[in-house]
Design an enzyme around this catalytic site. Structure first.
Site, short mmCIF file in Angstrom:
data_model
loop_
_atom_site.label_atom_id
_atom_site.label_comp_id
_atom_site.label_asym_id
_atom_site.label_seq_id
_atom_site.Cartn_x
_atom_site.Cartn_y
_atom_site.Cartn_z
N LYS A 1 0.86 -1.19 0.00
CA LYS A 1 0.00 0.00 0.00
C LYS A 1 0.90 1.24 0.00
O LYS A 1 2.08 1.17 0.38
CB LYS A 1 -0.88 0.00 1.25
CG LYS A 1 -2.17 0.78 1.12
CD LYS A 1 -3.24 0.00 0.36
CE LYS A 1 -4.58 0.73 0.40
NZ LYS A 1 -5.64 -0.05 -0.25
N GLY B 1 -19.97 7.24 4.41
CA GLY B 1 -19.03 7.52 3.33
C GLY B 1 -19.67 7.27 1.98
O GLY B 1 -20.05 6.13 1.67
N GLY C 1 -18.37 8.13 -1.19
CA GLY C 1 -17.46 8.27 -2.32
C GLY C 1 -17.79 7.26 -3.39
O GLY C 1 -18.93 6.80 -3.51
N GLY D 1 -19.08 3.87 -1.73
CA GLY D 1 -20.32 4.07 -0.99
C GLY D 1 -21.51 4.42 -1.87
O GLY D 1 -22.63 3.92 -1.66
#
Length: 355
Positions: free
Chosen positions: A79, A179, A181, A184
């Site tokens: 990540k 959320g 975004g 979501g």
């Protein structure tokens, strides 16, 4: 010291990069490459401290190792985080500088979209490195992976509702989505299509208005979304939402959402079980995006094959739920053990090949 940090967990590599000209401050964490190159999204966020950024990238990276192995992908876990406000600090120079940072690892880490990063941003990174995925161009390009993440979360909610509430239908099931975004909002569409009753929140008012207007959802302040009187709480924002402060206010019987690192600490999983709350381990339920990206990384992209793998999330979660009940253990502990067992098997297989 980083090696002694609770979240370090024997990471293979943690790379810190800075480019004063563009303002880049970035961290790449490679947790495990047993099964293949580390692949995981790049997140851009205005972390309060650099220590917060380090903690986030380490936890996210380990989660990617577990996510990829549980999804049956030939990828390791990694990540990256960019420290900065995605609303104000983006520039081509910054993303190209980060692309050079990724390129310096020679393919050991492959970057894709995450919170605060768009397909367009990754395409700019791609001017400096071929080790990116989730693009809109190229022979195996697949674009934004968030619809696949949302599809997997939707299927995971169905598996959890079936196990905890005893119904195959989402009609009338009350779901609080935190959320709105990319993930979501796509999730809300699928839930609304199935007749779920939505309660929603987001820090951005325009995203809330869009979902309320489209689906007739009820909007609440982000500070109380976890405390709504609903059947399912679906965290789809940042991590750590399930903690000692929020847990006593939780009314849902199911927690199943797209956010990474939903548990502030692993022990919260046991507390959820004690409270009778079924938790869908985040790196299992939200694996749809990386499954899609993996199809692109392989060089040949088949949407049918990708969807089949995403749909397997339902069965994987059902297995975890059954095993947790049989062993009277928290679902996160069961999932972690399964992931570690699969990684160990991968290492053993790799060593056998070398021998």
């Amino acid at each position: 010291m980083l090696f002694d940090a609770p979240d370090f967990d024997n990471h293979e590599l943690v790379l810190f990069g800075r480019d004063p000209e563009s303002g880049l401050k970035a961290i790449i964490a490679v947790h495990d490459t047993t099964l293949g190159p580390a692949c995981g999204g790049c997140r851009m966020w205005p972390y309060a401290t650099e220590a917060d950024a380090v903690k986030d990238v380490l936890r996210l990276s380990r989660g990617m190792s577990y996510k990829n192995v549980m999804a049956g992908l030939p990828l390791g876990g990694g990540k990256s985080v960019l420290i900065g406000d995605p609303k104000t600090a983006k520039s081509d120079a910054l993303f190209r500088a980060f692309g050079r940072m990724v390129e310096s690892l020679g393919g050991r880490y492959i970057a894709a979209e995450d919170v605060g990063i768009t397909v367009a941003d990754v395409q700019v990174m791609g001017r400096e490195t071929k080790h990116v995925a989730g693009l809109n161009h190229g022979a195996a390009a697949s674009g934004d992976p968030s619809p696949f993440t949302a599809y997997g979360v939707y299927l995971g909610i169905k598996a959890a509702v079936k196990h905890r509430l005893g119904t195959d239908s989402l009609k009338g099931v009350r779901v609080a989505v935190q959320g709105l975004g990319n993930v979501g909002s796509h999730l809300c569409q699928r839930l609304a299509d199935d007749g779920a009753v939505l309660v929603v929140s987001d820090i951005f008012a325009d995203q809330v208005r869009r979902v309320v207007d489209r689906h007739g959802a009820t909007a609440v302040d982000p500070s109380v979304i976890h405390a709504q009187d609903v059947d399912v709480f679906a965290p789809c924002a940042l991590g750590g939402v399930l903690n000692e402060q929020s847990l006593p206010q939780l009314k849902a019987k199911v927690v199943a959402g797209g956010a990474n690192n939903q548990l502030s600490v692993d022990a919260i999983g046991r507390q959820l079980r004690t409270l009778g709350v079924l938790y869908a381990p985040d790196y299992v339920i939200n694996g749809g995006g990386i499954i899609n990206v993996a199809g692109e990384v392989g060089g040949t992209y088949s949407k049918e094959a990708i969807l089949a793998k995403v749909e397997a999330i339902h069965g994987t979660l059902a297995d975890i739920f059954r095993r947790a009940d049989a062993e009277d253990r928290p679902t996160n502990e069961v999932a972690d053990q399964m992931a570690r067992e699969r990684l160990a098997a991968g290492r053993a297989k790799g060593m056998a090949k070398v021998a």
